[in-house]
Design an enzyme around this catalytic site. Sequence first.
Site, PDB file in Angstrom:
ATOM      1  N   TYR A   1      14.485  30.589  10.103  1.00 16.22           N
ATOM      2  CA  TYR A   1      13.281  31.335  10.490  1.00 16.22           C
ATOM      3  C   TYR A   1      13.175  31.434  11.992  1.00 16.22           C
ATOM      4  O   TYR A   1      13.494  30.493  12.714  1.00 16.22           O
ATOM      5  CB  TYR A   1      12.032  30.622   9.963  1.00 16.22           C
ATOM      6  CG  TYR A   1      11.823  30.770   8.476  1.00 16.22           C
ATOM      7  CD1 TYR A   1      11.782  32.022   7.872  1.00 16.22           C
ATOM      8  CD2 TYR A   1      11.644  29.646   7.683  1.00 16.22           C
ATOM      9  CE1 TYR A   1      11.565  32.143   6.503  1.00 16.22           C
ATOM     10  CE2 TYR A   1      11.422  29.748   6.316  1.00 16.22           C
ATOM     11  CZ  TYR A   1      11.389  31.004   5.733  1.00 16.22           C
ATOM     12  OH  TYR A   1      11.172  31.124   4.399  1.00 16.22           O
TER      13      TYR A   1
ATOM     14  N   LYS B   1       0.828  -1.209   0.000  1.00 14.35           N
ATOM     15  CA  LYS B   1       0.000   0.000   0.000  1.00 14.35           C
ATOM     16  C   LYS B   1       0.865   1.263   0.000  1.00 14.35           C
ATOM     17  O   LYS B   1       2.047   1.214   0.367  1.00 14.35           O
ATOM     18  CB  LYS B   1      -0.939  -0.021   1.209  1.00 14.35           C
ATOM     19  CG  LYS B   1      -0.227  -0.050   2.540  1.00 14.35           C
ATOM     20  CD  LYS B   1      -1.191  -0.480   3.651  1.00 14.35           C
ATOM     21  CE  LYS B   1      -0.484  -0.414   5.000  1.00 14.35           C
ATOM     22  NZ  LYS B   1      -1.244  -1.098   6.061  1.00 14.35           N
TER      23      LYS B   1
HETATM   24  C1  LIG Z   1      -0.397  -1.944   6.794  1.00 11.70           C
HETATM   25  C2  LIG Z   1      -0.932  -3.249   7.228  1.00 11.70           C
HETATM   26  C3  LIG Z   1      -0.082  -4.336   7.446  1.00 11.70           C
HETATM   27  C4  LIG Z   1       1.428  -4.211   7.453  1.00 11.70           C
HETATM   28  O1  LIG Z   1       1.819  -3.716   8.714  1.00 11.70           O
HETATM   29  P1  LIG Z   1       3.352  -3.504   9.109  1.00 11.70           P
HETATM   30  O2  LIG Z   1       3.274  -3.018  10.514  1.00 11.70           O
HETATM   31  O3  LIG Z   1       3.893  -2.483   8.167  1.00 11.70           O
HETATM   32  O4  LIG Z   1       4.028  -4.809   8.977  1.00 11.70           O
HETATM   33  C5  LIG Z   1      -0.657  -5.578   7.712  1.00 11.70           C
HETATM   34  N1  LIG Z   1      -2.002  -5.708   7.783  1.00 11.70           N
HETATM   35  C6  LIG Z   1      -2.853  -4.679   7.613  1.00 11.70           C
HETATM   36  C7  LIG Z   1      -4.316  -4.900   7.732  1.00 11.70           C
HETATM   37  C8  LIG Z   1      -2.355  -3.415   7.345  1.00 11.70           C
HETATM   38  O5  LIG Z   1      -3.189  -2.379   7.202  1.00 11.70           O
END
Ligand SMILES: *Cc1c(COP(=O)(O)O)cnc(C)c1O
Length: 379
Positions: free
Chosen positions: A260, A41
């Site tokens: 800044y 993702k």
């Molecule tokens: C993002 C996600 C993962 C992966 O999690 P990590 O902590 O990056 O290993 C696994 N399962 C779901 C449902 C997720 O949303």
Amino acid sequence: MHSPEFLAASNRLTIDLAALADNWRSMDERSGKARAAAVLKADAYGIGVFEAAPALYAAGARDFFVASVEEGAELRPLIPDARIYILAGMWPGNEELFFANDLVPIVNSDEQLAVFMAALSERGDYPCVLHVDTGMNRLGLSVEEALALAQDPARPASFSPVLVMSHLACADDPPHPMNLGQLQRFREVTAAFDGIPASLANSGGVFLGVDYHFDLTRPGISVYGGEAVNGAANRMKPVVAAEARILQVRTVPSGGTASYGASARFTRDSRIATVAVGYADGYHRSLSGGGVTLRQAMPSGADGFLHGQRVPHVGRVTMDLSLFDVTDLPEGAVRAGDYVELFGRNIAIDDVARAGGTIGYELLTSLGRRYCREYIDNS
Ligand SMILES: *Cc1c(COP(=O)(O)O)cnc(C)c1O
């Protein structure tokens, strides 16, 4: 061999696809009898799904999770015969995107179950995943809803999930009692859906041990080289290195200020390197060496790495530029044109994240589009 663009870039990323593949294989091995999926993702946690997906497929991954059906449609041509699961699930109007791209919807609620069943009645058999919320209270059918569904005599034979899954809220904190509680609730659900493969563990869950592995694990951050467990040594290989060029080196006399808000104040004659990275590149303002109210809980800002030494960020991070104090490096060692490592081999991404009050996940997924990216594969 670097490209001319890479050699001239204001800021640049080196993304090591061999390290990515090694990390996935390592998580697959740690998953024991379970298979490891890969989570792609958010453009493969910011590193680029077009490169990451084929590399992980070549390493042996065949199951891939993305957030949205749009991400799935983009992913499909890269890995034609892999299984792609869509975490956000199906909605009226996007059913065709699932069918056309052979994407598996994750059913997260009674509403989504109704949408899926309606689509199924026109389509016939189609795989789905049942997501049960065992305690995170974020997404998924409740355990009660799932158990009722399992026992529902009216449940159509055409509804046969290929996977039952849940997600851990505290896998990064092994002794947290939530882990065992979620495991027990998930076992009730898997018992009710006897014979259907099950998945509970993200990266942290893989490290919780064999009880949490079930049939399929879903590592994300570990595959990208980040920390999955708080306070434990990170054994993964770094995948991403970020560097930015020094545009100018200047001397500020003792008593002078910089950035800044005159937020850096120098108590000795100082040499300051102005570096081409800023919050627009995901080098968050909370990484500032000083002068940002929001980050007062953190005692100091991020460090960079230059000519074998850590150099502290000073003053506020700005949109395109950051300042590092290079006074402690030998006079003449630091020149305009040199690159400062922001994170990578010498500075762990999670150390940088901690300095900004965040996590490696957020740093990776906010890298932005200005970096020149070079993918290497020394496997
Ligand atoms: C993002 C996600 C993962 C992966 O999690 P990590 O902590 O990056 O290993 C696994 N399962 C779901 C449902 C997720 O949303």
